[in-house]
Design a protein around this motif. Structure first.
Motif, PDB file in Angstrom:
ATOM      1  N   ASP A  41      38.676 -13.109  24.300  1.00 41.95           N
ATOM      2  CA  ASP A  41      40.004 -13.195  23.699  1.00 41.95           C
ATOM      3  C   ASP A  41      40.780 -14.322  24.367  1.00 41.95           C
ATOM      4  O   ASP A  41      40.242 -15.012  25.256  1.00 41.95           O
ATOM      5  CB  ASP A  41      40.736 -11.852  23.777  1.00 41.95           C
ATOM      6  CG  ASP A  41      41.037 -11.374  25.195  1.00 41.95           C
ATOM      7  OD1 ASP A  41      40.960 -12.180  26.161  1.00 41.95           O
ATOM      8  OD2 ASP A  41      41.358 -10.181  25.353  1.00 41.95           O
ATOM      9  N   VAL A  47      35.517  -9.282  24.598  1.00 36.44           N
ATOM     10  CA  VAL A  47      35.909  -8.367  23.531  1.00 36.44           C
ATOM     11  C   VAL A  47      34.734  -7.457  23.192  1.00 36.44           C
ATOM     12  O   VAL A  47      33.580  -7.873  23.239  1.00 36.44           O
ATOM     13  CB  VAL A  47      36.326  -9.188  22.285  1.00 36.44           C
ATOM     14  CG1 VAL A  47      36.543  -8.307  21.077  1.00 36.44           C
ATOM     15  CG2 VAL A  47      37.565 -10.005  22.597  1.00 36.44           C
ATOM     16  N   ALA A  48      35.014  -6.235  22.847  1.00 39.61           N
ATOM     17  CA  ALA A  48      34.046  -5.279  22.312  1.00 39.61           C
ATOM     18  C   ALA A  48      32.792  -5.101  23.178  1.00 39.61           C
ATOM     19  O   ALA A  48      31.676  -5.238  22.702  1.00 39.61           O
ATOM     20  CB  ALA A  48      33.647  -5.680  20.886  1.00 39.61           C
ATOM     21  N   ASP A  51      29.227  -3.681  21.878  1.00 36.23           N
ATOM     22  CA  ASP A  51      29.258  -3.706  20.413  1.00 36.23           C
ATOM     23  C   ASP A  51      28.777  -5.067  19.914  1.00 36.23           C
ATOM     24  O   ASP A  51      29.533  -6.041  19.913  1.00 36.23           O
ATOM     25  CB  ASP A  51      30.683  -3.418  19.949  1.00 36.23           C
ATOM     26  CG  ASP A  51      30.846  -3.433  18.433  1.00 36.23           C
ATOM     27  OD1 ASP A  51      29.873  -3.704  17.701  1.00 36.23           O
ATOM     28  OD2 ASP A  51      31.988  -3.180  17.990  1.00 36.23           O
ATOM     29  N   GLY A  54      30.804  -6.316  16.824  1.00 38.89           N
ATOM     30  CA  GLY A  54      32.173  -6.656  17.217  1.00 38.89           C
ATOM     31  C   GLY A  54      32.226  -7.965  17.980  1.00 38.89           C
ATOM     32  O   GLY A  54      33.105  -8.800  17.756  1.00 38.89           O
ATOM     33  N   GLN A  55      31.291  -8.161  18.893  1.00 42.82           N
ATOM     34  CA  GLN A  55      31.253  -9.421  19.634  1.00 42.82           C
ATOM     35  C   GLN A  55      30.901 -10.575  18.710  1.00 42.82           C
ATOM     36  O   GLN A  55      31.468 -11.666  18.821  1.00 42.82           O
ATOM     37  CB  GLN A  55      30.280  -9.332  20.808  1.00 42.82           C
ATOM     38  CG  GLN A  55      30.827  -8.491  21.939  1.00 42.82           C
ATOM     39  CD  GLN A  55      30.131  -8.743  23.250  1.00 42.82           C
ATOM     40  OE1 GLN A  55      29.312  -9.642  23.404  1.00 42.82           O
ATOM     41  NE2 GLN A  55      30.460  -7.925  24.236  1.00 42.82           N
ATOM     42  N   ARG A  57      31.606 -10.928  15.571  1.00 43.38           N
ATOM     43  CA  ARG A  57      32.805 -11.272  14.792  1.00 43.38           C
ATOM     44  C   ARG A  57      33.772 -12.116  15.628  1.00 43.38           C
ATOM     45  O   ARG A  57      34.320 -13.117  15.150  1.00 43.38           O
ATOM     46  CB  ARG A  57      33.482 -10.012  14.267  1.00 43.38           C
ATOM     47  CG  ARG A  57      32.747  -9.405  13.077  1.00 43.38           C
ATOM     48  CD  ARG A  57      33.539  -8.277  12.426  1.00 43.38           C
ATOM     49  NE  ARG A  57      33.658  -7.099  13.280  1.00 43.38           N
ATOM     50  CZ  ARG A  57      32.736  -6.146  13.356  1.00 43.38           C
ATOM     51  NH1 ARG A  57      31.633  -6.209  12.633  1.00 43.38           N
ATOM     52  NH2 ARG A  57      32.920  -5.117  14.157  1.00 43.38           N
ATOM     53  N   GLN A  58      33.983 -11.755  16.889  1.00 45.02           N
ATOM     54  CA  GLN A  58      34.862 -12.530  17.762  1.00 45.02           C
ATOM     55  C   GLN A  58      34.286 -13.923  18.016  1.00 45.02           C
ATOM     56  O   GLN A  58      35.011 -14.923  18.026  1.00 45.02           O
ATOM     57  CB  GLN A  58      35.084 -11.812  19.090  1.00 45.02           C
ATOM     58  CG  GLN A  58      36.038 -12.534  20.039  1.00 45.02           C
ATOM     59  CD  GLN A  58      37.459 -12.551  19.511  1.00 45.02           C
ATOM     60  OE1 GLN A  58      37.955 -11.528  19.039  1.00 45.02           O
ATOM     61  NE2 GLN A  58      38.117 -13.691  19.584  1.00 45.02           N
TER      62      GLN A  58
END
Length: 137
Positions: A41, A47-48, A51, A54-55, A57-58
């Motif tokens: 971030d 982040v995440a 996951d 989730g990672q 996507r970031q």
């Protein structure tokens, strides 16, 4: 700006790969090489944790920001390398699905790798890209 790259389908090779097997860059083009985008971030926190999706996507969001800063976008990408800190194929597939979805109908050549470890604490995913941009004007 418009893309200066062309994805090359290779009908003689399997069509199960969800990306082009090659890409060309037409002159004159400005190449953009990104560092590996990480799942951090704005404060530098991972982040995440734990996951993969989730990672991923970031990572893709961060990659888009880096490309935009260089005057490019995902549609200009002619090559990606996707690193996943896992020895389990389902984890790689999970990350690949997020990457593929982010690129939509644009399928640049890509390498997907399972690796032992990545650079930041709790980091599971990293993506680097090469883009080709032709300046308009």
């Amino acid at each position: 700006m418009t893309t200066s790259g062309r994805l090359v389908p290779v009908p003689e090779l399997s069509d199960t790969a969800q990306y082009a097997y090659a890409a060309t860059v037409d002159p004159p083009a400005r190449l953009v090489f990104t560092a590996g985008a990480c799942p951090l971030d704005a404060a530098g926190r991972t982040v995440a944790p734990g996951d993969f999706a989730g990672q991923a996507r970031q990572v893709l969001a961060n990659l888009e920001v880096a490309l935009a800063a260089a005057g490019a976008g995902l549609a200009d990408v002619v090559k990606t390398t996707v690193y996943v800190a896992s020895a389990h194929r389902p984890d790689l597939v999970t990350v690949w699905q997020v990457v593929r979805d982010a690129f939509g109908d644009h399928h640049p050549p890509s390498t997907l790798l399972g690796v032992a470890v990545l650079g930041y604490p709790d980091q599971l995913v990293e993506v680097e890209a090469v883009a080709a941009v032709r300046e308009v004007g």
